[in-house]
Design an enzyme around this catalytic site. Structure first.
Site, PDB file in Angstrom:
ATOM      1  N   SER A  30       0.910  -1.261   0.053  1.00  0.00           N
ATOM      2  CA  SER A  30      -0.159  -0.193  -0.094  1.00  0.00           C
ATOM      3  C   SER A  30       0.859   1.275   0.071  1.00  0.00           C
ATOM      4  O   SER A  30       2.047   1.096   0.171  1.00  0.00           O
ATOM      5  CB  SER A  30      -0.949   0.007   1.320  1.00  0.00           C
ATOM      6  N   SER A  32       2.111   5.130  -1.823  1.00  0.00           N
ATOM      7  CA  SER A  32       2.381   5.959  -3.091  1.00  0.00           C
ATOM      8  C   SER A  32       3.582   5.491  -3.843  1.00  0.00           C
ATOM      9  O   SER A  32       3.525   5.887  -4.898  1.00  0.00           O
ATOM     10  CB  SER A  32       2.399   7.540  -2.562  1.00  0.00           C
ATOM     11  N   LYS A  99       6.345   0.680   9.232  1.00  0.00           N
ATOM     12  CA  LYS A  99       5.221   0.837   8.366  1.00  0.00           C
ATOM     13  C   LYS A  99       3.881   0.984   8.895  1.00  0.00           C
ATOM     14  O   LYS A  99       3.837   0.740  10.146  1.00  0.00           O
ATOM     15  CB  LYS A  99       5.152  -0.726   7.767  1.00  0.00           C
ATOM     16  N   GLY A 102       0.400   4.578   6.309  1.00  0.00           N
ATOM     17  CA  GLY A 102      -1.027   4.659   5.614  1.00  0.00           C
ATOM     18  C   GLY A 102      -1.936   3.987   6.334  1.00  0.00           C
ATOM     19  O   GLY A 102      -3.088   3.549   5.712  1.00  0.00           O
ATOM     20  N   GLU A 108      -0.520  -5.793   5.549  1.00  0.00           N
ATOM     21  CA  GLU A 108       0.655  -5.583   4.813  1.00  0.00           C
ATOM     22  C   GLU A 108       1.805  -6.521   5.662  1.00  0.00           C
ATOM     23  O   GLU A 108       2.255  -7.478   5.184  1.00  0.00           O
ATOM     24  CB  GLU A 108       1.458  -4.202   5.254  1.00  0.00           C
TER      25      GLU A 108
HETATM   26  O1  DER Z   1       1.606   2.355   5.144  1.00  0.00           O
HETATM   27  C1  DER Z   1       2.715   1.463   4.923  1.00  0.00           C
HETATM   28  O2  DER Z   1       3.453   0.892   5.604  1.00  0.00           O
HETATM   29  C2  DER Z   1       2.944   2.066   3.438  1.00  0.00           C
HETATM   30  O3  DER Z   1       3.717   1.090   2.950  1.00  0.00           O
HETATM   31  C3  DER Z   1       3.414   3.479   3.551  1.00  0.00           C
HETATM   32  O4  DER Z   1       3.991   3.967   4.526  1.00  0.00           O
HETATM   33  C4  DER Z   1       4.665   3.815   2.199  1.00  0.00           C
HETATM   34  O5  DER Z   1       4.084   5.132   1.880  1.00  0.00           O
HETATM   35  P1  DER Z   1       4.866   5.535   0.837  1.00  0.00           P
HETATM   36  O6  DER Z   1       5.095   4.439  -0.190  1.00  0.00           O
HETATM   37  O7  DER Z   1       3.390   6.426   0.323  1.00  0.00           O
HETATM   38  O8  DER Z   1       5.840   6.622   1.351  1.00  0.00           O
END
Ligand code: DER
Length: 236
Positions: A30, A32, A99, A102, A108
Site C-alpha cells: 500500500s 504511493s 510501516k 497509511g 501488509e
Molecule cells: O503504510 C505503509 O506501510 C505504506 O507502505 C506506506 O507507509 C509507504 O508509504 P509511501 O510509499 O507512500 O511512502
C-alpha cells in the site's frame, strides 16, 4: 519531482530484479510508491501476467490491482506467496522498517510474512541508520477501538512514548479507521530507543488490545532506495 522519480526508480529496479516469469502469486503493498511497482509489472506484458494472481494489502491496494486489469486473489486462498513488494515509512541499517503511515500495516505484515521474499521500495527520505530518525510520527499501532484509551496510556507511561497520540482523520470527523475497523496510535520514540526495534515490537504487541505494530523486524530480504541523482541504493 525528485521524490516521485526516485520512487519510480526504486520500484522499477526491484521489479526487474525480483519478479520473475515463474512467480505466480505476488503480494502488492500500500502507499504511493507501490503504484510504480504495479506499473512495471504491467510492462512485463500480458503473456507474463497471464495466470498470475495478485494479493492486496487493503482497499487501496485492491483498487490498484483491479485498475491495472490484473487478477486479484485473497491471502486465505493463496496463503503461500512468491514475492511481496511494499513501501515503508523508514528503514534502518539492518532493514528493520517502520510501516503503517497509511494505516495498512496489519494486512501488509500478513502478506509480507506469507511471502518467500519480502522486498521494500522507497524514496531516499526513508533510508535511515536507525528508526525514528527521519519519521517523526513514530511507530503506528493498530488497536481495537474499545481498548485504545488503555493502550494509549500504557504506551505513553510504560513503553516510553509520552507523546503518543490517537491518529485523527483529516476528511472525516474523528479518528482514522483502518480497513479492519480499528484505530491507529502513533508512538514517537527517541532513536536511542530503536537500537533493538524487535524488543520494542514485542513490548507493544503484548499490550492487550493491540492488533498489530508497524515495526517489520528481520523481514525484508532487500530494500531499494531511489536517490535524487538518479542512482539506486540497494541494501540486503
Ligand atoms: O503504510 C505503509 O506501510 C505504506 O507502505 C506506506 O507507509 C509507504 O508509504 P509511501 O510509499 O507512500 O511512502
Amino acid at each position: 519531482s525528485g521524490i516521485e522519480s526516485s520512487k519510480r526508480l526504486a520500484a522499477y529496479t526491484a521489479v526487474d530484479h525480483h519478479i520473475k516469469p515463474e512467480h505466480r502469486v505476488i503480494g502488492i503493498g500500500s502507499g504511493s510508491t507501490v503504484p510504480y511497482v504495479v506499473e512495471r509489472i504491467v510492462q512485463q506484458g500480458q503473456e507474463a501476467n497471464k495466470g498470475r494472481v495478485f494479493i492486496p494489502t487493503g482497499f487501496q491496494s485492491r483498487q490498484l490491482i483491479l485498475n491495472a486489469k490484473l487478477s486479484v486473489g485473497d491471502v486465505d486462498e493463496y496463503p503461500s506467496i512468491d514475492v511481496t513488494i511494499d513501501g515503508a515509512d523508514e528503514v534502518d541499517s539492518s532493514l528493520n522498517c517502520i510501516k503503517g503511515g497509511g494505516a495498512c500495516h496489519l494486512r501488509e505484515k500478513v502478506i509480507a510474512e506469507a511471502a518467500q521474499t519480502f522486498i521494500v521500495v522507497a524514496d531516499y527520505r526513508k533510508n535511515s541508520q536507525s528508526l525514528c530518525t527521519n519519521y517523526p510520527p513514530g511507530v503506528p499501532i493498530e488497536v481495537v477501538p474499545f481498548a485504545y484509551g488503555k493502550v494509549l496510556t500504557a504506551v505513553q507511561k510504560s513503553i516510553g512514548s509520552p507523546k503518543a497520540t490517537l491518529r485523527m482523520a483529516i476528511k472525516k470527523a474523528g479518528p482514522v479507521v483502518t480497513d479492519n475497523g480499528h484505530f491507529v496510535i502513533d508512538a514517537p520514540f527517541e532513536p536511542e530507543r530503536m537500537q533493538d526495534p524487535s524488543a520494542v515490537l514485542r513490548q507493544i504487541k503484548l499490550l492487550t488490545g493491540v492488533v498489530e505494530v508497524g515495526l517489520f523486524c528481520n523481514m525484508a530480504k532487500a530494500a531499494y532506495f531511489g536517490n535524487e541523482d538518479g542512482t539506486v541504493t540497494i541494501r540486503h
